[in-house]
Design an enzyme around this catalytic site. Structure first.
Site, short mmCIF file in Angstrom:
data_model
loop_
_atom_site.label_atom_id
_atom_site.label_comp_id
_atom_site.label_asym_id
_atom_site.label_seq_id
_atom_site.Cartn_x
_atom_site.Cartn_y
_atom_site.Cartn_z
N CYS A 88 7.73 -4.89 15.76
CA CYS A 88 7.03 -3.02 16.76
C CYS A 88 5.66 -3.38 16.84
O CYS A 88 4.88 -3.83 15.70
CB CYS A 88 7.29 -2.08 15.82
SG CYS A 88 8.99 -1.43 14.95
N CYS B 104 2.00 -1.60 15.32
CA CYS B 104 2.07 -1.91 13.55
C CYS B 104 1.57 -3.04 12.91
O CYS B 104 1.87 -3.49 13.51
CB CYS B 104 3.46 -1.10 13.43
SG CYS B 104 3.22 -1.06 11.61
N CYS C 131 3.43 9.07 0.67
CA CYS C 131 3.71 7.67 1.45
C CYS C 131 4.39 6.04 0.97
O CYS C 131 3.62 5.44 0.76
CB CYS C 131 2.77 7.70 2.52
SG CYS C 131 3.58 6.43 4.54
N CYS D 129 6.85 -6.55 6.86
CA CYS D 129 8.04 -6.14 7.59
C CYS D 129 8.54 -7.23 7.78
O CYS D 129 8.53 -8.14 8.29
CB CYS D 129 7.51 -4.86 8.12
SG CYS D 129 9.07 -4.36 8.25
N GLU E 135 1.07 -0.73 0.37
CA GLU E 135 0.10 -0.41 -0.03
C GLU E 135 0.89 1.16 0.14
O GLU E 135 1.57 1.09 0.32
CB GLU E 135 -0.56 -0.14 1.28
CG GLU E 135 -2.24 -1.53 1.13
CD GLU E 135 -2.87 -1.24 1.95
OE1 GLU E 135 -4.25 -2.14 2.31
OE2 GLU E 135 -2.23 -0.54 3.43
N CYS F 128 -0.18 6.41 9.29
CA CYS F 128 1.30 6.07 9.82
C CYS F 128 0.45 4.82 11.11
O CYS F 128 -0.60 4.39 11.62
CB CYS F 128 1.55 6.45 11.08
SG CYS F 128 2.40 8.02 10.07
#
Length: 347
Positions: free
Chosen positions: A118, A121, A107, A114, A94, A339
């Site tokens: 974290c 997230c 962005c 990933c 995305e 975010c």
């Protein structure tokens, strides 16, 4: 077995020129194709209208253009646009376009999933499936630039590597994409308008400095106390704050640039005066500014936005000691484009 066709955008300009010489053509033909691939962002060889049909057919026989496709576009009530981008192997990432009165910011994602973990997230809940290639990163920027021109009547002004993935864990491809984004032979954007946002990989921050990268650097910090940061971002155990600090000092000595700390204040996690004082101490190591970011929930309820008073307390502690602070309100929350929310829900 038939040999797999090569991704033509993996070739340098020189390699393309050499290829045309090897098939008995002129080297300038390679330059023409290179311009179509990057400056004009051609989706297919048939778009290359100043090249003969025979040559285009020959290119089709030898190469592919692994172009992305915007599979789904969503528009937020605040104007933010989120693209679900389908890659050539049917994986999805995305990317987001954030408009304001003075700028439009892309962005962009650098990995499918990933590498890091974290806890706050949504992307981290996806395993890292693969790194994006330079052209796949570049294509996201081209798509968002086109949307910016179409919907906001102005070109893209800024790029942030803050989408899916940890950009410094895909260092070579991200830097190659930035090279093409800033090249006159590509999009010709200024490096000053590009920010790489990292969760903090010390060795790669030092490499950025050694490579004299002219981009801006942002660090997702979220706590300046090791035990707290490790709870939020478990990889901090491997890359502790002392190592991060040393890398950032090294980076600043090399670049003389001010960096940005991205920081979310959560209720009951990092919302005390001691947390704010620890951040202030960390801010003293290198010239910096702090973005206090509104938290965007990802459904599990463990992390909750701290009170306005806690955010104000942070702001007061920092500003009273000469640190520039910006309180960032989230954009695109209603389409999960803010975010920490990017997670292929549309996939």
């Amino acid at each position: 077995m038939k040999e797999k066709k090569k991704d033509i955008r993996a070739l340098t300009k020189q390699q393309l020129q050499d290829f045309f010489v090897s098939v008995g053509d002129k080297s300038f033909r390679g330059s023409q194709v290179y311009e179509w691939l990057w400056n004009k962002a051609a989706h297919s060889f048939d778009d290359m209208t100043n090249i003969s049909i025979e040559t285009r057919e020959m290119l089709k026989e030898n190469f592919v253009i692994n172009h992305i496709r915007v599979d789904r576009m969503q528009r937020s009530s605040d104007g933010t646009i989120k693209n679900a981008v389908k890659l050539h192997d049917s994986l999805t990432v995305e990317s987001v376009l954030i408009p304001t009165k003075t700028r439009t910011t892309a962005c962009v994602s650098s990995q499918v999933g990933c590498s890091l973990d974290c806890k706050f997230c949504a992307t981290a809940k996806l395993k890292r499936m693969r790194n994006l290639n330079p052209d796949e990163i570049y294509d996201q920027v081209v798509a968002i630039d086109n949307e910016s021109r179409l919907y906001f009547d102005r070109p893209l002004s800024n790029i942030v590597f803050m989408g899916m993935g940890e950009p410094l864990m895909n260092y070579n491809n991200v830097m190659k994409a930035i090279e093409m984004i800033t090249s006159p032979e590509g999009l010709g954007m200024s490096t000053k308008r590009i920010t790489v946002s990292t969760s903090g990989v010390p060795k790669m921050i030092k490499k950025l400095a050694d490579d004299n990268a002219k981009i801006k650097l942002a660090v997702s910090l979220h706590s300046a106390i090791d035990e707290v940061r490790t709870q939020i971002m478990p990889f901090n155990e491997t890359f502790p704050l002392e190592d991060l600090r040393d890398a950032l000092v090294y980076w600043h000595e090399k670049t003389k640039s001010r960096l940005t700390y991205e920081y979310i204040v959560w209720k009951g996690i990092n919302d005390t005066f001691e947390d704010a004082k620890a951040l202030l101490k960390f801010c003293k190591y290198v010239p910096c500014k702090v973005n206090l970011i509104e938290y965007n929930p990802i459904d599990d309820g463990k992390f909750k936005q701290a009170s306005g008073e806690a955010t104000q307390m942070y702001q007061n502690v920092l500003e009273q000691n000469g640190i520039t602070v910006t309180v960032r309100r989230s954009r695109g929350k209603d389409i999960d484009a803010a975010c920490g929310q990017l997670a292929n829900k549309s996939a």
